[in-house]
Design a protein around this motif. Structure first.
Motif, PDB file in Angstrom:
ATOM      1  N   LYS A  29     -16.053  58.673  14.989  1.00 44.84           N
ATOM      2  CA  LYS A  29     -17.258  58.234  14.305  1.00 44.84           C
ATOM      3  C   LYS A  29     -18.150  59.456  14.170  1.00 44.84           C
ATOM      4  N   ALA A  31     -13.192  62.412  11.034  1.00 46.07           N
ATOM      5  CA  ALA A  31     -13.181  60.981  10.719  1.00 46.07           C
ATOM      6  C   ALA A  31     -11.771  60.494  10.431  1.00 46.07           C
ATOM      7  N   THR A  56     -27.755  59.249  16.306  1.00 48.00           N
ATOM      8  CA  THR A  56     -26.326  59.107  16.601  1.00 48.00           C
ATOM      9  C   THR A  56     -26.083  57.980  17.589  1.00 48.00           C
ATOM     10  N   LYS A  66     -15.813  56.228   4.443  1.00 45.15           N
ATOM     11  CA  LYS A  66     -15.763  54.775   4.630  1.00 45.15           C
ATOM     12  C   LYS A  66     -14.708  54.128   3.746  1.00 45.15           C
ATOM     13  N   VAL A  68     -17.115  59.967  19.387  1.00 41.52           N
ATOM     14  CA  VAL A  68     -18.307  60.114  18.561  1.00 41.52           C
ATOM     15  C   VAL A  68     -18.597  61.602  18.395  1.00 41.52           C
ATOM     16  N   PHE A  88     -23.863  54.662  16.851  1.00 36.60           N
ATOM     17  CA  PHE A  88     -22.503  54.608  17.397  1.00 36.60           C
ATOM     18  C   PHE A  88     -22.397  54.283  18.881  1.00 36.60           C
ATOM     19  N   GLY A 111     -13.324  54.608   7.733  1.00 36.15           N
ATOM     20  CA  GLY A 111     -13.895  55.219   8.920  1.00 36.15           C
ATOM     21  C   GLY A 111     -15.375  54.928   9.081  1.00 36.15           C
ATOM     22  N   SER A 112     -15.936  55.456  10.148  1.00 33.12           N
ATOM     23  CA  SER A 112     -17.350  55.269  10.464  1.00 33.12           C
ATOM     24  C   SER A 112     -18.068  56.601  10.349  1.00 33.12           C
ATOM     25  N   ALA A 113     -19.087  56.641   9.500  1.00 33.38           N
ATOM     26  CA  ALA A 113     -19.878  57.854   9.335  1.00 33.38           C
ATOM     27  C   ALA A 113     -21.270  57.479   8.873  1.00 33.38           C
TER      28      ALA A 113
END
Length: 258
Positions: free
Chosen positions: A38, A33, A87, A60, A14, A91, A65-67
Motif C-alpha cells: 500500500k 504497489a 499514511t 488501483k 505500507v 493504511f 492495488g492500494s495507493a
C-alpha cells in the motif's frame, strides 16, 4: 510501467515514496504497489497533480492495488509529520518502507550559486530525508526498510553540479550511519545511486554534463530506465535483502566512480 506482474512479495506492507509523481519515483511507487504494498505518494506542486492522480488511478485499476497521494512541500518543517499522519490514516498503524526519493537539482557553477539555491537543495535533498525518517520511526514495523535515492554524482565531479553532488554525498553519509543506528531489530538502510536515467529531471540538465556520463557507461552507452532503478529499490524493500544494509549501490551502466 512493469512488463509483467511480479510476485506479490510486499503484500500487507505500507510504503511511503516521496516525490513519486513522475520519473523514478513514479516507477518505484508503481512497482511496490505491483508487489502488494500500500503506497503513499507525495508530490510538491500543482503541476504534478494530474500525473499523480493518473498514477494512483493506474495502481488501483491495473493492479487492484492500494495507493493514495498527498501534496506537500518537503521544505516545510511540518511536512514529514503531515505525510506520516496521512499514511497512517489511509493504511493503518504501521509503516514498513520509506523511500526518500524527492530531490531537486540545478547546474549552477560556483560563481552563480546564491544562498537560496543552497537552501533549496539541502532542505529537499538532505534535511527532508532526515526528518522523514524521524517522523516514520515511531511507527516503523520491524524489520523496516529505508531506501534513499542518491546519485553517482555523490562520488563524481561534473562542472555545475557541486551543490547537488554535495547533497547526495551527505545523504550517503546518512545512509551508512542510519544503518549502524537502526540495524539491531533487522531494519536495513540503503541507498540507490543512479547514473543518468531518462527522466524529466535529466532533460533539464546541461547536455555538456550528461554527455560524459553517458560516454563513461560500459553497458550500451545509454541512459538507464526508471524501471531498472525501481527493480533495485524493490529488492531492497523485500525480505530477500535482509543481509544488505549501509550500502550505496551504483546503478549506472558500469560507470565506475571512486
Amino acid at each position: 510501467m512493469a512488463p509483467s506482474s511480479p510476485p506479490r512479495t510486499l503484500e500487507g506492507k505500507v510504503a511511503i515514496v516521496t516525490g513519486g509523481s513522475r520519473g523514478i519515483g513514479a516507477s518505484i511507487a508503481y512497482d511496490l504497489a505491483s508487489r502488494g504494498a500500500k503506497v503513499m505518494i507525495t508530490y510538491s506542486s500543482d503541476r504534478s497533480k494530474t500525473s499523480t492522480d493518473d498514477l494512483v488511478s493506474r495502481i488501483k485499476s491495473e493492479l487492484q492495488g492500494s495507493a493514495t497521494d498527498l501534496q506537500c512541500d518537503l521544505k516545510d518543517p511540518g511536512a514529514p509529520e503531515q505525510i506520516v499522519s496521512a499514511t497512517l490514516k489511509a493504511f493503518g498503524p504501521h509503516i514498513d518502507i520509506l523511500v526518500n526519493n524527492a530531490a531537486v537539482i540545478n547546474d549552477k557553477k560556483i560563481a552563480d550559486i546564491k544562498p537560496e539555491d543552497f537552501d533549496e537543495i539541502f532542505y529537499t535533498n538532505v534535511r527532508a530525508p532526515l526528518f522523514m525518517l524521524q517522523a516514520v520511526l515511531p511507527h516503523l514495523r520491524a524489520p523496516g526498510r529505508i531506501i534513499n535515492l542518491s546519485s553517482i554524482g555523490a562520488r563524481a565531479a561534473y562542472p555545475g553540479t557541486g551543490l547537488y553532488s554535495a547533497s547526495k554525498a551527505a545523504l550517503e553519509g546518512f545512509t551508512r550511519n542510519w544503518a549502524a543506528e537502526l540495524g539491531k531489530d533487522g531494519t536495513t538502510v540503503n541507498a540507490v545511486c543512479p547514473g543518468p536515467v531518462q527522466t524529466e529531471m535529466l532533460d533539464k540538465v546541461d547536455k555538456a554534463i550528461v554527455a560524459p556520463q553517458l560516454e563513461a557507461t560500459l553497458v550500451e552507452k545509454r541512459a538507464g530506465t526508471v524501471e531498472e532503478i525501481a527493480e533495485i529499490v524493490a529488492f531492497l524493500a523485500e525480505g530477500r535483502s535482509s543481509w544488505v544494509s549501509g550500502q550505496c549501490i551504483s546503478a549506472s551502466g558500469g560507470h565506475v566512480v571512486y
